[in-house]
Scaffold this active site. Structure first.
Site, PDB file in Angstrom:
ATOM      1  N   GLY A 266       0.813  -1.204   0.000  1.00 62.86           N
ATOM      2  CA  GLY A 266       0.000   0.000   0.000  1.00 62.86           C
ATOM      3  C   GLY A 266       0.847   1.254   0.000  1.00 62.86           C
ATOM      4  CG  HIS A 267       0.417   6.061   1.085  1.00 66.38           C
ATOM      5  ND1 HIS A 267       0.621   6.648  -0.149  1.00 66.38           N
ATOM      6  CD2 HIS A 267       0.682   7.030   2.006  1.00 66.38           C
ATOM      7  CE1 HIS A 267       0.966   7.914   0.013  1.00 66.38           C
ATOM      8  NE2 HIS A 267       1.028   8.168   1.310  1.00 66.38           N
ATOM      9  CG  PHE A 268       2.896   4.625   5.138  1.00 61.52           C
ATOM     10  CD1 PHE A 268       3.889   5.578   5.242  1.00 61.52           C
ATOM     11  CD2 PHE A 268       1.580   5.020   5.306  1.00 61.52           C
ATOM     12  CE1 PHE A 268       3.585   6.908   5.521  1.00 61.52           C
ATOM     13  CE2 PHE A 268       1.258   6.339   5.584  1.00 61.52           C
ATOM     14  CZ  PHE A 268       2.266   7.294   5.698  1.00 61.52           C
TER      15      PHE A 268
END
Length: 288
Positions: A266-268
């Site tokens: 995902g984003h992180f």
């Protein structure tokens, strides 16, 4: 500096305390790590430990984030131009002559301003959801761009991005079930503690509003890519619903010789794929 352990330091820049983490030997190649919303240099803690034997790493907290100063919106002009100025002054304060940049989220418009203005200083770019193309924007941004157009009418909507539920979602969304337990819960709890500080909501709202002007810089960023062809490594979560994978692929248009890795993340992505990313970085920077 002795040893490879991360040091936690503060510099005074324009009368403001700027917190930064530093690891590795300053005589080795430098990698400047620029974090995104709603995080801080804490997001790079494991990467710094993984690379400090062969690289010099510097990770600042932007003003209003982490352990850096948090003046009110009446005391400081919160915007990406001003955050870039502070970062450039920190670079000069630390005597960083040439360095690679690792850009994530908010770190992208900051780092790419620096790179496009002083291309001779940049040895390489590493992008983890560090957007530079309109293709990267997902429906997550609809309410943010509505807020940019009409702040008063859309403030309540964007305030939902300050909630504990949304902060945790940014870390866990798009992460395969078998990797969820790699995410330390203090990551989103620490970010939330930063968001919950008195007055920080006004700071974040101002940065939300100012983000629209980063798009005005995209033509200059892309011209910098085409003209200078900086070495590029993309390590992007393909399941990121904040900056989508199309934003990663768009770099191919101007930097066709870049190295691209779309991770099942995902984003992180550093939280769940840190070992893979550090390996890609070692291989990539080792070939420069």
């Amino acid at each position: 500096m002795t040893g490879f352990g991360t040091r936690h330091r503060t510099a005074t820049i324009d009368g403001l305390e700027v917190f930064y983490r530093e690891a590795g030997d300053p005589s080795k190649p430098t990698l400047l790590l620029l974090h995104g919303f709603p995080s801080s240099s804490h997001m790079f803690r494991n990467l710094m430990s993984a690379l400090a034997d062969d690289y010099h790493l510097v990770a600042p907290d932007h003003i209003g984030f982490g352990r850096s100063a948090m003046p009110s919106v009446n005391q400081f002009s919160y915007g990406f131009d001003r955050l870039t100025e502070i970062t450039e002054q920190l670079i000069d304060h630390l005597g960083l002559e040439r360095f690679a940049i690792y850009i994530h989220d908010y770190g992208a418009p900051i780092g790419l301003r620096i790179a496009s203005r002083r291309p001779e200083r940049i040895t390489a770019i590493i992008s983890q959801s560090g957007n530079a193309y309109t293709e990267g924007f997902t429906p997550f941004w609809d309410r943010l761009f509505a807020h940019a157009a009409d702040r008063a009418a859309n403030e309540d909507s964007v305030r939902e991005y300050f909630t504990p539920e949304t902060t945790k979602w940014q870390y866990t969304h798009g992460v395969p079930a078998d990797r969820l337990d790699l995410i330390a819960p203090e990551t989103w709890l620490l970010d939330q503690a930063g968001l919950d500080r008195k007055g920080n909501d006004a700071i974040q709202l101002q940065l939300f509003w100012d983000y629209q002007f980063n798009l005005d810089g995209y033509p200059a960023f892309q011209e910098y890519f085409r003209t200078h062809q900086p070495p590029l490594l993309v390590t992007w979560g393909k399941n990121d619903e904040i900056f989508g994978a199309a934003g990663a692929e768009a770099f191919r248009r101007d930097l066709p010789n870049g190295e691209f890795h779309l991770l099942d993340a995902g984003h992180f992505a550093l939280e769940t794929h840190g070992a893979e990313i550090s390996g890609y970085i070692r291989d990539f920077l080792g070939r420069l």
